[in-house]
Design a protein around this motif. Structure first.
Motif, mmCIF file in Angstrom:
data_model
loop_
_atom_site.group_PDB
_atom_site.id
_atom_site.type_symbol
_atom_site.label_atom_id
_atom_site.label_comp_id
_atom_site.label_asym_id
_atom_site.label_seq_id
_atom_site.Cartn_x
_atom_site.Cartn_y
_atom_site.Cartn_z
ATOM 1 N N VAL A 11 -18.106 -24.161 11.133
ATOM 2 C CA VAL A 11 -17.456 -23.207 10.239
ATOM 3 C C VAL A 11 -18.248 -23.038 8.955
ATOM 4 O O VAL A 11 -18.320 -21.954 8.377
ATOM 5 C CB VAL A 11 -16.009 -23.664 9.946
ATOM 6 N N LEU A 17 -14.956 -27.070 14.089
ATOM 7 C CA LEU A 17 -13.895 -27.106 15.089
ATOM 8 C C LEU A 17 -14.475 -27.759 16.335
ATOM 9 O O LEU A 17 -15.486 -27.293 16.876
ATOM 10 C CB LEU A 17 -13.396 -25.701 15.399
ATOM 11 N N ARG A 24 -8.074 -30.488 20.409
ATOM 12 C CA ARG A 24 -8.702 -29.645 19.386
ATOM 13 C C ARG A 24 -8.550 -30.332 18.032
ATOM 14 O O ARG A 24 -7.432 -30.581 17.578
ATOM 15 C CB ARG A 24 -8.055 -28.258 19.337
ATOM 16 N N LEU A 26 -10.233 -30.527 13.856
ATOM 17 C CA LEU A 26 -11.005 -29.870 12.801
ATOM 18 C C LEU A 26 -11.483 -30.934 11.836
ATOM 19 O O LEU A 26 -10.716 -31.838 11.472
ATOM 20 C CB LEU A 26 -10.138 -28.846 12.069
ATOM 21 N N PRO A 56 -9.169 -19.323 8.573
ATOM 22 C CA PRO A 56 -8.112 -20.218 9.040
ATOM 23 C C PRO A 56 -7.174 -19.560 10.054
ATOM 24 O O PRO A 56 -6.718 -20.215 11.003
ATOM 25 C CB PRO A 56 -7.375 -20.586 7.751
ATOM 26 N N LEU A 59 -8.183 -19.941 13.767
ATOM 27 C CA LEU A 59 -8.252 -21.250 14.400
ATOM 28 C C LEU A 59 -7.165 -21.394 15.465
ATOM 29 O O LEU A 59 -6.080 -20.826 15.327
ATOM 30 C CB LEU A 59 -8.071 -22.354 13.362
ATOM 31 N N LEU A 62 -4.097 -26.988 16.115
ATOM 32 C CA LEU A 62 -4.899 -28.191 15.938
ATOM 33 C C LEU A 62 -4.091 -29.441 16.254
ATOM 34 O O LEU A 62 -2.996 -29.637 15.719
ATOM 35 C CB LEU A 62 -5.415 -28.272 14.503
#
Length: 259
Positions: A11, A17, A24, A26, A56, A59, A62
């Motif tokens: 990113v 990510l 998943r 971050l 954001p 995404l 998460l």
């Protein structure tokens, strides 16, 4: 996507990510727009020079945020902080979890936390400056992500660190597949030649112990206090033994890459 290798989207700065089969996460969320100057304490600071390559809102859901430390804006800025409550859990330092509250859980080096779908993460040692600097620069951790019960670390994130004895001990015994290394050779005029993150040369020496299949540099662009850019890192790896030099992989901003 192979079940044994991550898909990583850089990113910007330290933020990536990471997508494995069924997971998943971050790393160190930084999503503010460029242009602002941030104070880091003790008279130091930096200006953000590049924005994120992924917004954001783009995404996925998460499972976790792996936050090496919460008290420097180049690792957690305002927009990054705003997305923390939406993650399943935020794993960070013990004092950082106390400051953040909510869904934050603190891990001391060596401590392990379970993640969904059979994954686990172990905090690894990091020191964000020279000896005896911890009271000034604060606590930092790295993260070793693996399948529960597996010997091999699927992904290791160094966090902001310089070489030190505990890190070398970890590197010598760890079996790491993919390493995300925070580089940049951070320095500030106020403290002269003192560095607060690794140089490319130091990364090469560390990888000589780690022997990872893939090395991904992050935390080397997008802020004014990063003193060593891509070209210097490339030169260091070009001079490295073939087994280390051939592992280097640069990720295009905003594009997922299977490693």
């Amino acid at each position: 996507m192979p079940a044994d290798g991550p898909r990583v989207t850089h990113v910007g700065g330290p933020t990536a990510l990471v997508e494995f089969d069924g997971l998943r996460v971050l790393t160190d969320p930084t999503f503010d727009a460029p242009g602002r100057r941030y104070a880091f304490g003790w008279g130091t600071g930096s200006r953000k020079t590049a924005g994120p390559a992924v917004a954001p809102a783009d995404l996925p859901a998460l499972d976790a945020v792996l936050l090496s430390h919460d008290h420097h804006a180049d690792n957690l800025d305002d927009a990054g902080r705003a997305l923390l409550p939406s993650a399943g859990v935020v794993l960070t330092t013990v004092p950082g979890a106390r400051r953040l509250g909510g869904n934050a859980v603190g891990l001391a080096p060596g401590a392990t936390a379970a993640l969904p779908n059979g994954w686990e993460v172990t905090a690894t040692p990091a020191r964000h400056g020279p000896p005896l600097s911890r009271p000034v620069v604060g606590e930092v951790v790295g993260f070793a992500l693996r399948r529960a019960g597996a010997d091999r670390v699927a992904l290791w994130i160094s966090g902001d660190t310089v070489p030190h004895r505990a890190l070398s001990r970890f590197a010598a015994r760890a079996r790491v597949d993919v390493a995300l290394l925070h580089l940049g050779a951070v320095r500030f005029g106020l403290t002269g030649p003192v560095r607060y993150t690794m140089t490319g040369r130091e990364a090469v020496e560390l990888c000589g112990l780690l022997r990872p299949r893939v090395v991904v540099p992050v935390h080397h662009e997008g802020w004014s206090h990063f003193r060593e850019r891509r070209e210097a890192v490339e030169r260091a790896f070009e001079r490295a033994p073939a087994a280390v030099g051939s592992a280097l992989r640069w990720l295009p901003p905003g594009r997922p890459v299977e490693l």
